[in-house]
Enzyme design. Structure first.
Site, PDB file in Angstrom:
ATOM      1  CG  HIS A 187      78.730  32.467  29.395  1.00 27.07           C
ATOM      2  ND1 HIS A 187      79.939  32.127  28.854  1.00 27.07           N
ATOM      3  CD2 HIS A 187      78.164  33.318  28.531  1.00 27.07           C
ATOM      4  CE1 HIS A 187      80.091  32.741  27.697  1.00 27.07           C
ATOM      5  NE2 HIS A 187      79.011  33.477  27.483  1.00 27.07           N
TER       6      HIS A 187
ATOM      7  CG  ASP B 232      77.624  32.171  24.093  1.00 30.32           C
ATOM      8  OD1 ASP B 232      76.734  31.651  23.395  1.00 30.32           O
ATOM      9  OD2 ASP B 232      77.655  33.379  24.349  1.00 30.32           O
TER      10      ASP B 232
END
Length: 1012
Positions: A264, A376
């Site tokens: 990420h 997220d």
């Protein structure tokens, strides 16, 4: 027994730290290192290697914040190493070790990208991955681009000057460590991985479980047979001692984990966008290098923007990525341009995230991603299931709701139903993180937290260093291999997200269903922080609507050249800035300065496109052919509703609506246009708001009340608003002056170091009162709200989201209700009783709180409901990560519409955000390209097709939450109309008629493509 166990664990800890870890590299040799410091922003490889490099020694300070240092490393392995690296005796592996002076973990530290002398990329360098594999017998000649990125993680509340180049200074952040050649002893390294896996497993097993003691004794036997002073010579014996414990298979009922390589990478956060592009190159280089060496790795990567950066800046690396994509190992996921915030982007922008992202993946890789991938983002709009499905995907993944402060989500895998009834199979990885290292603790957590026990058996674990990048490591792959089937542990299989979703959906035959938004009980301040960024986004979205609408209309009507490429470029920039740490206002100062600069450039470019299209349309027939009268005013209305005598999506010659002048009444001022009557008192407060049709008073108490709260959250300063902020409030009721200025009531106030000026006005025939608030803001850790207490008894409020609205309670009956003390809305909110309501629209505000008012009923123990308070969060002043967040001048506009239905609220939201435009020209009217005969069916976009065919694409949605039957009339020549998905691919048979009849369910999105 307890003391024996404790002693063994302490012995193992010391052995691992002092002997095993130090024995991994058996031999070392020096290299020659020279350096060149780039004087400003990063430069290309070709420019850097042409510079004069000077010797640099270990311990040398380097790296002013955000600077770049290039290293040139040359050398050769000693001749006697050749016997240790014979291909048929894979016992040692030569590597270049690079210690840049790391001060912490990966992603928040110094980083490097290693180049070969021909400019091709070899590998990334970061903490825990600071090596370069070498070919035995070949000399070393490598360049390393070293980024001196500050570690800004900290405590997430303390101000830092390092987030802005202008304040970061030039003091070096790092000291260069040792760079050398080293031989990795593969047997010792494998023993290290064995120990790490078994030790991690042991600490997760219950004390009374025999398996825990079996593992403990195996580790104890290993300690007995491995000589700390000859680890290399006895490592094989140590591995043999551990082999039985590692060979014991998992039980048939063990939880099954699909491990997916992942990294990420925030497209901006505690680093600027320009650094993200370099982070992507470093991480992706690590991934393809690891894939070349280990066939077990499958890696999932979202964000088309990040692929595009690598394609543009590192084409050779991109070519290697494409090869691995074709092999099914480097897997594009998510189908979005970036991992966007989903609370604040408008409907069309949210659709375009998927249009842009999926088109890139289809064009570059031939892949149509089946899942949305947003681990997220800070909560998920209830419109997302329909948008994802309309883009051709069927799965959704996030883990962010594991951060909830109050309530735990009851499911790990379930059907998520959106506002139109569309449902997606959704997974929350119960590992509760997106950057696992596949430790025993992570695997045990995934098993323990899995909520579908007895119904399903599978969860997904994304593994690899994330946030700032880095990705999977060889150690993580070793952990996955050892946990493939290991007694006491979940099983681990490395596979793709699609493989996981297909299997999980197949076994969970009757999944639970969650209806509505996925509200994150955390980070509620992100609806308000960095007001300029939010205002730039809102303005850009509406300028893009106008530019596409008028350019399409002009292309069809006059042959105007549709600027497809420029519009795509602008969309990509706007979509990038909707990333979940940019639009939410949670990035460093550099990021938000760039965003404001970019939004200004976007506005200039779009205004040029709009001006050109309007000029073309204004000069078009029908007209007299004579020069336009200077008094003629051709007014263009880009809104989906008729307005001020102008049809929707069209233009006509009409007179301008003028404001009504305020008149003195009592000690205040009255604004009355015959439709609405408002009274502003001597304090500048709105004490009365009455519509002529009902004669009903809308105000329960004085409104237009500015309220200042102390705003010091416990953690995550730019992100959070904590509920206790309400306990400290100052009502700004005293005004410096309340006067009439032209056609508006002007109210001036001072608070602290800030000044606030409001202009309250009412246009002739308008059903809504307009309030423009200009603020010169210099407060710190304060929250400024604008309150309207309405005489409406509403147990719920409506808030606009993408392609519709959601209802939220105004009470706190449950912990789920109480947690929603700050919520996000787009252009409007509405509170109402069955036959009366009030709408509040805004031009760039997202944060709101809407609660029931209570008043004493006259008895000792009872209260009665006395209305509903709508409060808009105008500004914050957090100190981290940008200590100057929101400081300076702001202009925020709202309108208040009494006696409003939800349909009126929708109309008011568009009016507040789409100003009429006037152009002089020969034409007297510009007819709309498309017209809809149902006021609740909204035309959200009119554009030309993405494929350059010249087809006209129209996106519509039902806006009121009811069934609707509507006719869409296309006023231009076309051969057929076909319903499509968001990517303009047919989903139904073409219709040859000029009029298209639609039957829509509540909030349904429909995309029509008119073939020309």
């Amino acid at each position: 027994m307890h003391d024996d166990r404790r002693l063994t664990e302490e012995r193992l800890d010391r052995f691992t730290r002092e002997f095993l870890n130090r024995a991994v590299y058996s031999h070392t040799a020096p290299v020659t290192v020279t350096a060149w410091a780039a004087p400003g922003e990063p430069v290309p490889f070709e420019e850097a290697v042409a510079q004069d490099f000077e010797p640099i020694a270990p311990g040398t300070p380097w790296g002013a914040p955000w600077s770049t240092l290039w290293l040139h490393v040359t050398g050769a392995a000693p001749s006697d190493w050749s016997r240790l690296v014979e291909p048929d005796r894979a016992v040692h592996a030569p590597e270049l070790r690079v210690e840049l002076g790391f001060t912490g973990g990966p992603g928040f530290n110094a980083e490097g990208l290693v180049y070969r002398t021909d400019g091709t990329v070899a590998k990334g360098i970061s903490p825990f991955n600071a090596y370069v594999p070498l070919t035995p017998g070949e000399p070393v000649d490598l360049y390393i681009e070293c980024a001196a990125n500050p570690d800004l993680g900290g405590d997430f509340v303390s101000p830092t000057h390092l987030g802005d180049r202008e304040t970061a200074g030039d003091a070096p952040l790092y000291r260069l460590g040792t760079i050398d050649l080293a031989l990795r002893d593969l047997t010792v390294w494998e023993l290290q991985q064995d120990v790490w896996t078994l030790n991690g497993l042991m600490h997760e097993l219950p004390f009374d479980l025999p398996r825990r003691h079996e593992v403990l004794r195996a580790l104890e036997r290993m300690l007995d047979v491995v000589d700390p002073h000859d680890v290399a010579g006895t490592a094989a014996q140590g591995r043999a001692a551990l082999a039985p414990a590692l060979a014991s298979p998992a039980s048939a009922s063990a939880h099954r984990i699909t491990a997916v390589g992942h990294a990420h990478i925030d497209s901006a956060w505690l680093w600027p966008v320009r650094e993200t592009a370099r982070k992507c190159a470093r991480t992706f280089a690590n991934v393809v290098d690891l894939m070349d060496r280990d066939p077990s790795l499958t890696f999932a990567c979202s964000s088309a923007q990040q692929f595009a950066w690598v394609k543009d800046r590192n084409p050779e690396l991109f070519a290697r990525i494409k090869d691995h994509v074709a092999a099914g190992r480097f897997v594009p996921v998510g189908g979005m341009w970036v991992e966007a915030d989903t609370n604040m982007p408008g409907g069309e922008a949210m659709a375009r995230q998927f249009v842009a992202g999926k088109r890139f993946f289809l064009h570059e890789f031939g892949i149509d991603t089946p899942e949305a991938w947003l681990p997220d983002s800070f909560g998920y709009s209830a419109a997302m299931p329909q948008i994802v499905a309309a883009a051709g995907s069927r799965y959704f993944l996030t883990q962010k709701l594991s951060w909830n402060q109050t309530n735990r989500m009851p499911h790990s895998s379930f059907l998520w139903e959106g506002i139109d009834g569309t449902a997606l199979f959704t997974h929350f990885p119960p590992v509760d993180k997106y950057n696992s290292d596949l430790s025993g603790a992570d695997l045990a957590r995934a098993q323990k937290n899995y909520r579908e026990q007895g119904h399903g058996t599978r969860s997904l674990v994304p593994f690899g260093w994330g946030d700032g990048g880095g990705g999977p490591t060889r150690e993580m792959l070793a952990a996955a291999a050892r946990a493939a089937s290991l007694e006491g542990s979940p099983t681990v299989e490395i596979a793709s997200p699609a493989e996981f979703f297909d299997a999980a959906a197949a076994e969970l035959t009757h999944p639970a269903r969650w209806v509505g938004e996925l509200y994150l009980e955390f980070h509620r301040g992100t609806y308000t922080s960095q007001a300029n960024t939010k205002q730039g986004n809102r303005r850009s979205e509406h300028l893009l609507r106008e530019a596409e609408l008028w350019a399409t209309t002009a292309a069809v009507r006059t042959g105007f050249g549709y600027p497809a490429q420029e519009l795509e470029e602008i969309w990509h920039l706007v979509l990038l800035q909707q990333f979940h740490d940019i639009l939410p206002g949670s990035s460093i100062a550099w990021v938000h300065k760039d965003a404001e600069h970019n939004y200004a450039a976007v506005a200039r470019r779009l205004e040029r496109i709009i001006d050109g299209a309007l000029a073309s349309l204004a000069d078009a027939a029908p007209g007299t052919g004579e020069a336009a009268s200077p008094s003629r005013r051709l007014v263009f209305n880009a809104a989906p509703h008729p307005r001020d005598g102008v049809p929707a999506l069209a233009a006509a010659v009409v007179a301008a609506a003028a404001p009504v002048p305020p008149v003195v009444e009592d000690s205040g001022f009255r604004l009355d246009n015959g439709v609405v009557s408002a009274l502003v008192d001597a304090r500048g407060l709105l004490v009365s708001l009455v519509d002529a049709a009902t004669g009903r008073e809308a105000m329960a108490e004085p409104g237009n009340l500015l309220q200042l709260h102390r705003d010091i959250p416990n953690h995550w300063e730019a992100w959070d608003i904590d509920s206790f902020y309400r306990r400290d409030v100052t009502d700004l009721v005293e005004a410096d002056s309340v006067t009439v200025d032209g056609d508006a009531v002007e109210v001036r106030r001072s608070v602290g170091e800030s000044t606030i000026t409001q202009r309250i006005s009412l246009l002739a025939d308008s059903p809504a009162l307009d309030i423009v608030t200009e603020i010169d803001w210099h407060e710190r850790q304060k929250l400024l709200k604008l309150a309207f207490p309405f005489d409406v008894q509403a147990d719920r409020s409506a808030s606009e989201i993408q392609f519709g609205h959601v209802f939220r309670p105004t009470h706190s009956n449950t912990s789920w209700d109480a947690a929603k003390f700050e919520t996000c809305a787009h252009r409007w909110v509405h509170v109402g009783e069955p036959d009366y309501g009030v709408a509040v629209a805004n031009d760039s505000t997202y944060g709101h709180d809407i609660t029931a008012l209570t008043a004493d009923s006259g008895t000792a123990n009872a209260t009665v409901s006395s209305g509903t308070a709508v409060r808009l969060s105008l500004l914050r002043a957090p100190r981290y990560p940008d200590p100057e967040a929101d400081q300076g001048r702001h202009r925020l506009a709202v309108s208040v519409r009494p006696a409003a239905t939800i349909g009126d609220a929708v109309e008011e939201g568009y009016r507040r955000n789409l100003a009429l435009r006037s152009v002089s020209g020969a034409a007297e009217v510009v007819a709309p390209l498309v017209a809809v005969d149902h006021p609740g069916v909204i035309v959200e976009a009119v554009k030309l097709a993405e494929d350059g065919s010249g087809d006209v694409v129209v996106r519509l949605y039902e806006s009121r939450g009811t069934r609707a039957t509507a006719t869409v009339h296309a006023d231009f020549r076309h051969t057929a109309a076909v319903r499509t998905d968001l990517l303009e691919r047919p989903v139904a048979e073409p219709e040859p008629a000029a009029d298209v009849r639609l039957s829509l369910r509540p909030f349904q999105i429909v995309t029509l493509r008119f073939r020309r």
